[in-house]
Design a protein around this motif. Sequence first.
Motif, PDB file in Angstrom:
ATOM      1  N   VAL A  27      37.532  29.756  23.061  1.00 59.87           N
ATOM      2  CA  VAL A  27      37.862  28.389  23.483  1.00 59.87           C
ATOM      3  C   VAL A  27      37.968  27.482  22.257  1.00 59.87           C
ATOM      4  N   ALA A  28      37.001  27.591  21.363  1.00 56.65           N
ATOM      5  CA  ALA A  28      37.003  26.728  20.168  1.00 56.65           C
ATOM      6  C   ALA A  28      38.191  27.040  19.261  1.00 56.65           C
ATOM      7  N   ALA A  29      38.472  28.335  19.060  1.00 57.66           N
ATOM      8  CA  ALA A  29      39.569  28.708  18.147  1.00 57.66           C
ATOM      9  C   ALA A  29      40.913  28.248  18.691  1.00 57.66           C
ATOM     10  N   MET A  71      31.377  13.648  10.441  1.00 62.89           N
ATOM     11  CA  MET A  71      32.525  14.495  10.105  1.00 62.89           C
ATOM     12  C   MET A  71      33.761  13.577  10.222  1.00 62.89           C
ATOM     13  N   GLN A  72      34.939  14.135  10.484  1.00 59.22           N
ATOM     14  CA  GLN A  72      36.109  13.242  10.584  1.00 59.22           C
ATOM     15  C   GLN A  72      36.528  12.980  12.032  1.00 59.22           C
ATOM     16  N   LEU A  73      36.633  14.076  12.785  1.00 60.63           N
ATOM     17  CA  LEU A  73      37.050  13.953  14.183  1.00 60.63           C
ATOM     18  C   LEU A  73      36.120  14.774  15.062  1.00 60.63           C
ATOM     19  N   ARG A  74      36.084  14.441  16.350  1.00 63.29           N
ATOM     20  CA  ARG A  74      35.345  15.254  17.327  1.00 63.29           C
ATOM     21  C   ARG A  74      36.155  15.325  18.613  1.00 63.29           C
ATOM     22  N   MET A  75      35.892  16.371  19.387  1.00 63.55           N
ATOM     23  CA  MET A  75      36.598  16.536  20.664  1.00 63.55           C
ATOM     24  C   MET A  75      35.821  17.527  21.518  1.00 63.55           C
ATOM     25  N   VAL A  76      36.241  17.657  22.775  1.00 62.65           N
ATOM     26  CA  VAL A  76      35.612  18.586  23.716  1.00 62.65           C
ATOM     27  C   VAL A  76      36.689  19.547  24.211  1.00 62.65           C
ATOM     28  N   ALA A  77      36.358  20.841  24.247  1.00 60.03           N
ATOM     29  CA  ALA A  77      37.295  21.832  24.791  1.00 60.03           C
ATOM     30  C   ALA A  77      36.566  22.665  25.834  1.00 60.03           C
ATOM     31  N   MET A  78      37.313  23.227  26.770  1.00 57.29           N
ATOM     32  CA  MET A  78      36.709  24.020  27.846  1.00 57.29           C
ATOM     33  C   MET A  78      37.697  25.089  28.299  1.00 57.29           C
ATOM     34  N   GLY A  79      37.187  26.298  28.544  1.00 52.09           N
ATOM     35  CA  GLY A  79      38.055  27.370  29.039  1.00 52.09           C
ATOM     36  C   GLY A  79      37.262  28.344  29.891  1.00 52.09           C
ATOM     37  N   HIS A  80      37.991  29.075  30.726  1.00 57.18           N
ATOM     38  CA  HIS A  80      37.340  30.023  31.643  1.00 57.18           C
ATOM     39  C   HIS A  80      36.851  31.239  30.854  1.00 57.18           C
ATOM     40  N   ASN A  81      35.554  31.496  30.896  1.00 55.59           N
ATOM     41  CA  ASN A  81      34.997  32.533  30.026  1.00 55.59           C
ATOM     42  C   ASN A  81      35.350  33.953  30.424  1.00 55.59           C
ATOM     43  N   THR A  82      35.388  34.265  31.736  1.00 58.60           N
ATOM     44  CA  THR A  82      35.704  35.672  32.070  1.00 58.60           C
ATOM     45  C   THR A  82      37.214  35.896  32.167  1.00 58.60           C
ATOM     46  N   ILE A  83      38.013  34.807  32.231  1.00 59.94           N
ATOM     47  CA  ILE A  83      39.484  34.990  32.272  1.00 59.94           C
ATOM     48  C   ILE A  83      40.027  34.810  30.851  1.00 59.94           C
ATOM     49  N   SER A  90      50.911  34.832  30.657  1.00 60.98           N
ATOM     50  CA  SER A  90      50.981  33.613  29.838  1.00 60.98           C
ATOM     51  C   SER A  90      50.907  32.388  30.737  1.00 60.98           C
ATOM     52  N   PRO A  91      50.043  31.440  30.404  1.00 63.73           N
ATOM     53  CA  PRO A  91      50.087  30.182  31.156  1.00 63.73           C
ATOM     54  C   PRO A  91      51.281  29.347  30.698  1.00 63.73           C
ATOM     55  N   ALA A  92      51.760  28.458  31.564  1.00 63.99           N
ATOM     56  CA  ALA A  92      52.877  27.590  31.166  1.00 63.99           C
ATOM     57  C   ALA A  92      52.452  26.737  29.972  1.00 63.99           C
ATOM     58  N   THR A  93      51.189  26.313  29.961  1.00 63.99           N
ATOM     59  CA  THR A  93      50.655  25.499  28.862  1.00 63.99           C
ATOM     60  C   THR A  93      49.363  26.156  28.383  1.00 63.99           C
ATOM     61  N   ALA A  94      49.362  26.678  27.166  1.00 65.07           N
ATOM     62  CA  ALA A  94      48.164  27.370  26.683  1.00 65.07           C
ATOM     63  C   ALA A  94      47.037  26.385  26.391  1.00 65.07           C
ATOM     64  N   LEU A  95      47.418  25.220  25.884  1.00 68.55           N
ATOM     65  CA  LEU A  95      46.437  24.197  25.499  1.00 68.55           C
ATOM     66  C   LEU A  95      46.872  22.889  26.144  1.00 68.55           C
ATOM     67  N   ARG A  96      46.013  22.310  26.970  1.00 63.77           N
ATOM     68  CA  ARG A  96      46.385  21.059  27.636  1.00 63.77           C
ATOM     69  C   ARG A  96      45.470  19.941  27.146  1.00 63.77           C
ATOM     70  N   TYR A  97      46.065  18.903  26.559  1.00 69.13           N
ATOM     71  CA  TYR A  97      45.262  17.737  26.183  1.00 69.13           C
ATOM     72  C   TYR A  97      45.186  16.803  27.372  1.00 69.13           C
ATOM     73  N   ARG A  98      43.970  16.394  27.750  1.00 70.21           N
ATOM     74  CA  ARG A  98      43.771  15.512  28.915  1.00 70.21           C
ATOM     75  C   ARG A  98      43.329  14.135  28.424  1.00 70.21           C
ATOM     76  N   ASP A  99      43.927  13.098  29.006  1.00 68.07           N
ATOM     77  CA  ASP A  99      43.610  11.726  28.584  1.00 68.07           C
ATOM     78  C   ASP A  99      42.400  11.134  29.301  1.00 68.07           C
ATOM     79  N   MET A 134      43.869  30.652  32.342  1.00 68.87           N
ATOM     80  CA  MET A 134      44.326  30.992  30.987  1.00 68.87           C
ATOM     81  C   MET A 134      44.582  29.765  30.102  1.00 68.87           C
ATOM     82  N   THR A 135      44.550  28.570  30.684  1.00 70.11           N
ATOM     83  CA  THR A 135      44.760  27.363  29.883  1.00 70.11           C
ATOM     84  C   THR A 135      43.421  26.871  29.336  1.00 70.11           C
ATOM     85  N   VAL A 136      43.386  26.503  28.080  1.00 71.35           N
ATOM     86  CA  VAL A 136      42.208  25.837  27.508  1.00 71.35           C
ATOM     87  C   VAL A 136      42.481  24.330  27.538  1.00 71.35           C
TER      88      VAL A 136
END
Length: 358
Positions: A155-157, A320-332, A281-290, A307-309
């Motif tokens: 998820v982090a990578a 540090m410089q920036l921070r953010m939160v990411a989340m993904g399904h661990n067994t998928i 493949s998901p339509a969007t591998a990485l989705r930024y949410r506002d 499959m989307t993070v």
Amino acid sequence: MSSAERIPVAILGATGAVGQTFIRLLNGHPWFRVAEVAASERSAGKSYAEATRWIEGEMPQDVAALTVKACDTAVVSSPVVFSALDAAAAGDLEPAFARAGRVVLSNAKNFRMTADVPLVIPEVNAAHLGLIAAQRTAHGWTGAIVTNANCAATVAAMAMAPLHEKFRLKQVIVTTLQAISGAGYPGVPSLDILGNTIPFIGGEEEEKIEREMQKMLGTLEGSAIVGAPFVVSAHVNRVPVENGHTVCLSMSFETKPTVADAIATIRAWKGDPSSLGLPSSPATALRYRDEADRPQPRRDAMDGKGMTVSVGRLREDPIMQLRMVAMGHNTIRGAAGGSILNAEVLVNSGVISRNARA
Ligand code: NAP
């Protein structure tokens, strides 16, 4: 492909949490057919239905009727082997299957950091699959071992890949909130986790997160991976969430991006072209949410069929410089779905033949 034309696959560790996720995701898969299931001697000889405490939804009837085999190359004959084995068993079994000419897609930690073993998220580093040639030469086997990463590291990578490509990571502090399904089945005792958080996960969880991201975000040079030179500090926590690992990331870069540049970079990222348009493949591998309060496991873990993070809350960090939160399904995304996507890339590149049969 018709059922008979699909590539037969075996699942090692088929009775566990990740093994069951493989079976759910491969049900009706257009290229792969679950031909064999295997697990420990405790389960071998029983029907899959009898051996397995099924966790979610309906067990596919064709798999329920299969007899669980021992994880033995003499009795498991499929050319493609998805491994959801416990690390204690994977160390001997996965090389045995590669030696026997099978392509092994592993979720276990054992060979992730081995120099000639690719550690792959196709959108991030599909090029690392080029290591397979060196691996085959070094071992003299016609099979292969390809791994996917620790679920929180995945998820982090993924979340940081677009930022690293453009701004080069220097330092990362990651704090995880990891779901209980990450501990397998039956996993964490209910009285330990209900209404609680546990600030420790065994099996070198922090160490895995601190070393695997640099390999994934590194580059293939000749027949070796040169790891990305950033440093990671990890704090891991088990939380009472069913599915979906959250990672809170504070990052510094060689070139500091603005918040707006960083968000635009994540939004524009598509990932490696070889990972696109595949059955998983998901339509969007990485989705930024506002939204100010997202991502959340309950609402976002099944985005892109798991499959989307999801990424959000990208903002300045006073240390540090920036921070953010990411989340993904661990067994998928963090396990079975990631392995299946790796296998699909290998089919497209010809490493797994569409005509492969047992
Ligand atoms: P799990 O629920 O405990 O399942 C373990 C599986 O391994 C079971 O099928 C078990 O079979 C089998 N097994 C255990 N010892 C064996 C032996 N000596 N020989 C053959 N089979 C044996 O664990 P899990 O959560 O599915 O995790 C599986 C692997 O994926 C682990 O390496 C884990 O670290 C990794 N992983 C898990 C996640 C996650 O989110 N859960 C994410 C990424 C990676 P029996 O039922 O017969 O005992």
